[in-house]
Design a protein around this motif. Structure first.
Motif, mmCIF file in Angstrom:
data_model
loop_
_atom_site.group_PDB
_atom_site.id
_atom_site.type_symbol
_atom_site.label_atom_id
_atom_site.label_comp_id
_atom_site.label_asym_id
_atom_site.label_seq_id
_atom_site.Cartn_x
_atom_site.Cartn_y
_atom_site.Cartn_z
ATOM 1 N N HIS A 103 0.724 -1.272 -0.098
ATOM 2 C CA HIS A 103 -0.058 -0.045 -0.014
ATOM 3 C C HIS A 103 0.666 1.374 0.000
ATOM 4 N N ILE A 104 2.058 1.226 0.675
ATOM 5 C CA ILE A 104 2.888 2.280 1.047
ATOM 6 C C ILE A 104 3.767 2.790 -0.681
ATOM 7 N N LEU A 105 4.003 1.676 -1.268
ATOM 8 C CA LEU A 105 4.384 1.685 -2.448
ATOM 9 C C LEU A 105 3.450 2.061 -3.568
ATOM 10 N N ASP A 106 2.045 1.682 -3.471
ATOM 11 C CA ASP A 106 1.375 2.212 -4.418
ATOM 12 C C ASP A 106 0.734 3.557 -4.163
ATOM 13 N N THR A 107 0.924 4.074 -2.826
ATOM 14 C CA THR A 107 0.514 5.601 -2.789
ATOM 15 C C THR A 107 1.823 6.207 -3.117
ATOM 16 N N VAL A 108 3.108 5.711 -3.213
ATOM 17 C CA VAL A 108 3.988 6.876 -3.900
ATOM 18 C C VAL A 108 3.876 6.656 -5.144
ATOM 19 N N VAL A 109 3.377 5.540 -5.774
ATOM 20 C CA VAL A 109 3.222 5.403 -7.556
ATOM 21 C C VAL A 109 1.929 6.666 -7.679
ATOM 22 N N SER A 110 1.011 6.715 -6.585
ATOM 23 C CA SER A 110 -0.156 7.229 -7.022
ATOM 24 C C SER A 110 0.083 8.875 -7.009
ATOM 25 N N GLY A 143 17.731 4.179 -4.407
ATOM 26 C CA GLY A 143 17.848 2.915 -3.525
ATOM 27 C C GLY A 143 16.872 1.913 -3.721
ATOM 28 N N ILE A 144 16.698 1.675 -4.847
ATOM 29 C CA ILE A 144 15.570 0.908 -5.532
ATOM 30 C C ILE A 144 15.414 -0.672 -4.837
ATOM 31 N N GLY A 145 16.728 -1.031 -4.353
ATOM 32 C CA GLY A 145 16.701 -2.343 -3.635
ATOM 33 C C GLY A 145 16.421 -3.533 -4.696
ATOM 34 N N THR A 146 15.609 -4.401 -4.408
ATOM 35 C CA THR A 146 15.095 -5.455 -5.061
ATOM 36 C C THR A 146 14.040 -5.007 -6.491
ATOM 37 N N GLY A 147 13.651 -3.858 -6.419
ATOM 38 C CA GLY A 147 12.928 -3.273 -7.624
ATOM 39 C C GLY A 147 11.358 -3.314 -7.372
ATOM 40 N N ASN A 148 11.013 -3.272 -6.226
ATOM 41 C CA ASN A 148 9.677 -3.491 -5.989
ATOM 42 C C ASN A 148 8.868 -2.296 -6.268
ATOM 43 N N LEU A 149 9.309 -1.209 -5.778
ATOM 44 C CA LEU A 149 8.622 0.049 -6.238
ATOM 45 C C LEU A 149 8.854 0.351 -7.782
ATOM 46 N N SER A 150 10.087 0.037 -8.226
ATOM 47 C CA SER A 150 10.471 0.193 -9.715
ATOM 48 C C SER A 150 9.387 -0.346 -10.414
ATOM 49 N N GLN A 151 9.282 -1.760 -10.087
ATOM 50 C CA GLN A 151 8.161 -2.427 -11.178
ATOM 51 C C GLN A 151 6.629 -1.967 -11.037
ATOM 52 N N LYS A 152 6.416 -1.336 -9.851
ATOM 53 C CA LYS A 152 5.080 -0.688 -10.009
ATOM 54 C C LYS A 152 4.932 0.614 -10.986
ATOM 55 N N LEU A 153 6.269 1.093 -10.838
ATOM 56 C CA LEU A 153 6.168 2.569 -11.545
ATOM 57 C C LEU A 153 6.120 2.399 -13.135
ATOM 58 N N ILE A 154 7.007 1.063 -13.449
ATOM 59 C CA ILE A 154 7.168 0.830 -14.870
ATOM 60 C C ILE A 154 5.642 0.364 -15.301
ATOM 61 N N GLU A 155 5.063 -0.484 -14.404
ATOM 62 C CA GLU A 155 3.542 -1.039 -14.716
ATOM 63 C C GLU A 155 2.721 0.023 -15.027
ATOM 64 N N ALA A 156 3.036 1.196 -14.178
ATOM 65 C CA ALA A 156 2.117 2.371 -14.119
ATOM 66 C C ALA A 156 2.360 3.234 -15.430
ATOM 67 N N VAL A 189 8.772 12.344 -3.812
ATOM 68 C CA VAL A 189 7.580 11.519 -3.144
ATOM 69 C C VAL A 189 8.441 10.172 -2.600
ATOM 70 N N PHE A 190 8.446 10.466 -1.182
ATOM 71 C CA PHE A 190 9.388 9.506 -0.382
ATOM 72 C C PHE A 190 8.271 8.719 0.562
ATOM 73 N N GLY A 191 8.821 7.287 0.855
ATOM 74 C CA GLY A 191 8.257 6.556 2.020
ATOM 75 C C GLY A 191 9.341 6.533 2.801
ATOM 76 N N ASP A 192 9.432 6.626 4.142
ATOM 77 C CA ASP A 192 10.495 6.265 4.691
ATOM 78 C C ASP A 192 10.148 6.509 6.380
#
Ligand SMILES: C[S@@+](CC[C@H](N)C(=O)[O-])C[C@H]1O[C@@H](n2cnc3c(N)ncnc32)[C@H](O)[C@@H]1O
Length: 212
Positions: free
Chosen positions: A36-43, A53-66, A142-145
């Motif tokens: 939900h936090i990642l989806d909110t950043v995408v929104s 700091g993409i780490g394993t790419g979970n937020l990246s994947q959502k951004l690309i899908e959007a 837009v950060f979540g931390d």
């Protein structure tokens, strides 16, 4: 230089996605509502996006899908290898919040989750100054931390972690540079951003800063 915690992430990379799924009890409250936090950043993201700091790419994947144009910056080789496997043909470069390749592409939104606290408050200020120079007027950070409303609240969480035997979490909270809401607001304001913040779980806050 903000990279002093890299060996922790090289060692954590293979188990990281289990941790964000809540499988490590020490970090379950930190990663509560992770998707939900990642989806909110995408929104809140608009246009071309630069993620730190993409780490394993979970937020990246959502951004690309959007459908966003995307560049990811990540200092840990082990994390980049996992992200590259998940996201072949995506631009993921070696770098950090303070040192990253010069981009010719325009950047509309700078995003990051669970990473900005690796910078000291002085380094956060240098990074936010650079973001202000990189973004157009109306551009966003837009950060979540993890952020604490007060230092007292942080100390309560450290005591809570120790009481439950969560010594890794207690050490992490004492070792890294978790800011207060007031400090973050004052730095973004200094560099000409309007800032709004919203609490997403017991640790994580959403930060939406818009360049004036
Ligand atoms: C807790 S993970 C978060 C990964 C991902 N963003 C997520 O939300 O799941 C923190 C990430 O920040 C990276 N990192 C550590 N120091 C950094 C720095 N100075 N600049 C940018 N990223 C950094 C780590 O290598 C790691 O991949």
């Amino acid at each position: 230089m903000g990279r002093e915690f890299l060996s922790i992430f090289d060692d954590w990379a293979n188990q990281y996605d289990d941790s964000v799924a809540g499988m490590d009890p020490q970090y379950a409250r930190v990663f509560a509502n992770y998707n939900h936090i990642l989806d909110t950043v995408v929104s809140y993201t608009e246009g071309s996006v630069l993620e730190f700091g993409i780490g394993t790419g979970n937020l990246s994947q959502k951004l690309i899908e959007a459908g966003h144009e995307f560049v990811g910056v990540e200092p840990s080789l082990a994390m980049r290898e996992i992200a590259n496997k998940k996201l072949p043909n995506v631009q993921i470069v070696e770098g950090d919040f303070l040192h990253f390749p010069a981009f010719t592409e325009k950047v509309d939104t700078i995003v990051s989750t669970y990473a900005f606290h690796h910078l000291t408050d002085t380094e956060k200020e240098s990074a936010i100054k650079q973001f202000s120079e990189l973004l157009p007027i109306g551009g966003k950070v837009v950060f979540g931390d993890t952020v604490f409303i007060t230092e007292e609240k942080k100390h309560k969480e450290i005591d809570h972690a120790k009481k439950h035997g969560y010594m890794d979490l207690a050490e992490d909270l004492q070792r890294e540079y978790y800011p207060t809401v007031t400090v973050l607001k004052s730095i973004f304001t200094l560099y000409n951003f309007d800032i709004a913040m919203k609490q997403m779980n017991d640790f994580v806050w959403l930060i939406v800063a818009t360049k004036k």
